[in-house]
Design a protein around this motif. Structure first.
Motif, PDB file in Angstrom:
ATOM      1  N   PHE A  64       0.878  -1.212  -0.143  1.00 37.55           N
ATOM      2  CA  PHE A  64       0.108  -0.006   0.065  1.00 37.55           C
ATOM      3  C   PHE A  64       0.668   1.173  -0.048  1.00 37.55           C
ATOM      4  O   PHE A  64       0.181   2.425   0.217  1.00 37.55           O
ATOM      5  N   GLY A  65       2.099   1.057   0.170  1.00 35.20           N
ATOM      6  CA  GLY A  65       2.875   2.392   0.037  1.00 35.20           C
ATOM      7  C   GLY A  65       4.390   2.195  -0.132  1.00 35.20           C
ATOM      8  O   GLY A  65       4.791   1.043  -0.288  1.00 35.20           O
ATOM      9  N   ASP A  66       5.120   2.894  -0.668  1.00 32.19           N
ATOM     10  CA  ASP A  66       6.631   2.709  -0.772  1.00 32.19           C
ATOM     11  C   ASP A  66       7.463   3.816  -0.139  1.00 32.19           C
ATOM     12  O   ASP A  66       7.277   4.845   0.600  1.00 32.19           O
ATOM     13  N   ALA A  67       8.793   3.315  -0.128  1.00 30.72           N
ATOM     14  CA  ALA A  67      10.019   4.062   0.541  1.00 30.72           C
ATOM     15  C   ALA A  67      10.821   5.022  -0.395  1.00 30.72           C
ATOM     16  O   ALA A  67      11.588   5.847  -0.031  1.00 30.72           O
ATOM     17  N   GLY A  68      10.482   5.144  -1.741  1.00 27.76           N
ATOM     18  CA  GLY A  68      11.024   5.592  -2.680  1.00 27.76           C
ATOM     19  C   GLY A  68      12.430   5.061  -3.241  1.00 27.76           C
ATOM     20  O   GLY A  68      13.053   5.821  -4.083  1.00 27.76           O
ATOM     21  N   ASN A  69      12.525   3.943  -2.559  1.00 28.70           N
ATOM     22  CA  ASN A  69      13.889   3.025  -3.051  1.00 28.70           C
ATOM     23  C   ASN A  69      13.812   1.853  -3.466  1.00 28.70           C
ATOM     24  O   ASN A  69      14.638   1.109  -3.591  1.00 28.70           O
ATOM     25  N   GLY A  70      12.699   1.419  -3.965  1.00 25.39           N
ATOM     26  CA  GLY A  70      12.184   0.242  -4.331  1.00 25.39           C
ATOM     27  C   GLY A  70      11.630  -0.435  -3.179  1.00 25.39           C
ATOM     28  O   GLY A  70      10.943  -1.461  -3.536  1.00 25.39           O
ATOM     29  N   ASP A  71      11.678  -0.323  -1.903  1.00 24.95           N
ATOM     30  CA  ASP A  71      11.237  -1.074  -0.845  1.00 24.95           C
ATOM     31  C   ASP A  71       9.806  -0.619  -0.717  1.00 24.95           C
ATOM     32  O   ASP A  71       9.451   0.465  -0.862  1.00 24.95           O
ATOM     33  N   THR A  82      -6.722  -8.585   6.030  1.00 28.05           N
ATOM     34  CA  THR A  82      -5.784  -7.710   5.852  1.00 28.05           C
ATOM     35  C   THR A  82      -5.239  -7.024   7.353  1.00 28.05           C
ATOM     36  O   THR A  82      -6.533  -6.562   7.807  1.00 28.05           O
ATOM     37  N   GLY A  83      -3.992  -7.108   7.605  1.00 29.77           N
ATOM     38  CA  GLY A  83      -3.627  -6.103   8.917  1.00 29.77           C
ATOM     39  C   GLY A  83      -3.965  -6.893  10.156  1.00 29.77           C
ATOM     40  O   GLY A  83      -4.299  -7.970  10.326  1.00 29.77           O
ATOM     41  N   PRO A  84      -3.757  -6.186  11.205  1.00 28.44           N
ATOM     42  CA  PRO A  84      -3.350  -4.595  11.126  1.00 28.44           C
ATOM     43  C   PRO A  84      -1.919  -4.438  11.059  1.00 28.44           C
ATOM     44  O   PRO A  84      -1.321  -3.199  10.929  1.00 28.44           O
ATOM     45  N   ASP A  85      -0.997  -5.439  11.224  1.00 28.78           N
ATOM     46  CA  ASP A  85       0.329  -5.250  11.362  1.00 28.78           C
ATOM     47  C   ASP A  85       1.093  -4.752  10.029  1.00 28.78           C
ATOM     48  O   ASP A  85       0.640  -5.239   8.990  1.00 28.78           O
ATOM     49  N   VAL A  86       1.890  -3.637  10.041  1.00 31.21           N
ATOM     50  CA  VAL A  86       2.675  -3.297   8.896  1.00 31.21           C
ATOM     51  C   VAL A  86       4.064  -3.949   8.675  1.00 31.21           C
ATOM     52  O   VAL A  86       4.881  -3.872   9.751  1.00 31.21           O
ATOM     53  N   TYR A  87       4.534  -4.126   7.455  1.00 26.88           N
ATOM     54  CA  TYR A  87       5.819  -4.913   7.204  1.00 26.88           C
ATOM     55  C   TYR A  87       6.312  -3.934   6.093  1.00 26.88           C
ATOM     56  O   TYR A  87       5.672  -3.365   5.195  1.00 26.88           O
ATOM     57  N   VAL A  88       7.604  -3.909   5.985  1.00 27.78           N
ATOM     58  CA  VAL A  88       8.371  -3.382   5.006  1.00 27.78           C
ATOM     59  C   VAL A  88       9.229  -4.718   4.033  1.00 27.78           C
ATOM     60  O   VAL A  88       9.567  -5.631   4.677  1.00 27.78           O
ATOM     61  N   TRP A  89       8.823  -4.523   2.870  1.00 30.06           N
ATOM     62  CA  TRP A  89       9.397  -5.488   2.101  1.00 30.06           C
ATOM     63  C   TRP A  89      10.825  -4.876   1.333  1.00 30.06           C
ATOM     64  O   TRP A  89      10.565  -3.897   0.815  1.00 30.06           O
ATOM     65  N   ASP A  90      11.855  -5.446   1.501  1.00 30.30           N
ATOM     66  CA  ASP A  90      13.194  -5.355   0.967  1.00 30.30           C
ATOM     67  C   ASP A  90      13.302  -5.810  -0.392  1.00 30.30           C
ATOM     68  O   ASP A  90      13.415  -6.875  -0.645  1.00 30.30           O
ATOM     69  N   HIS A  91      13.074  -4.947  -1.334  1.00 34.62           N
ATOM     70  CA  HIS A  91      13.277  -5.371  -2.884  1.00 34.62           C
ATOM     71  C   HIS A  91      14.632  -6.146  -3.248  1.00 34.62           C
ATOM     72  O   HIS A  91      14.662  -6.775  -4.181  1.00 34.62           O
ATOM     73  N   GLU A  92      15.619  -5.845  -2.424  1.00 36.06           N
ATOM     74  CA  GLU A  92      17.106  -6.546  -2.895  1.00 36.06           C
ATOM     75  C   GLU A  92      16.972  -7.917  -2.088  1.00 36.06           C
ATOM     76  O   GLU A  92      17.459  -8.728  -2.964  1.00 36.06           O
ATOM     77  N   SER A  93      16.652  -7.833  -0.957  1.00 40.38           N
ATOM     78  CA  SER A  93      16.795  -8.970  -0.205  1.00 40.38           C
ATOM     79  C   SER A  93      15.450 -10.146  -0.131  1.00 40.38           C
ATOM     80  O   SER A  93      15.744 -11.351   0.346  1.00 40.38           O
TER      81      SER A  93
END
Length: 117
Positions: A64-71, A82-93
């Motif tokens: 639902f959102g991005d960090a501006g760096n691909g993540d 869906t939810g409630p916890d939020v995760y970040v997905w690292d596009h490199e690893s």
């Protein structure tokens, strides 16, 4: 969007999208994407054979959102809810790391700089 994705949105995300259809940070990055982008990006990552060859499956995440760096930021999806916890997905690893207990904590963290990737 819920019908297209096959899962219910978190109540707080649905409410926010009904009021704003997205939130853009001062840096122009999509803190919360508009509804159409959430639908389209999630359908793309779930259906792409190229991405399936590179990464773990994405059907357990709702981006639902991005960090501006691909993540990208996502809720977990379990039993079509869906939810409630939020995760970040690292596009490199391809790591998926917990960053907030709910949408409010995520937004506060993003806007104050407490959540950085």
């Amino acid at each position: 969007m819920e019908q297209a994705l096959g899962s219910q949105l978190a109540v707080d995300l649905r409410g926010l999208l009904n009021e704003t259809d997205g939130v853009v940070g001062e840096d122009g990055v999509g803190v919360i994407w508009p509804s159409a982008r959430i639908r389209d990006d999630n359908l793309h990552v779930r259906g792409s054979a190229d991405l399936a060859a590179l990464y773990m499956r994405f059907d357990s995440l709702l981006f639902f959102g991005d960090a501006g760096n691909g993540d990208q930021f996502a809720f977990r999806v379990l039993s079509n809810e869906t939810g409630p916890d939020v995760y970040v997905w690292d596009h490199e690893s391809d790591n998926r790391v917990w960053v907030a207990r709910d949408l409010r904590g995520y937004i506060d963290g993003r806007l104050t700089g407490a959540i950085r990737v």
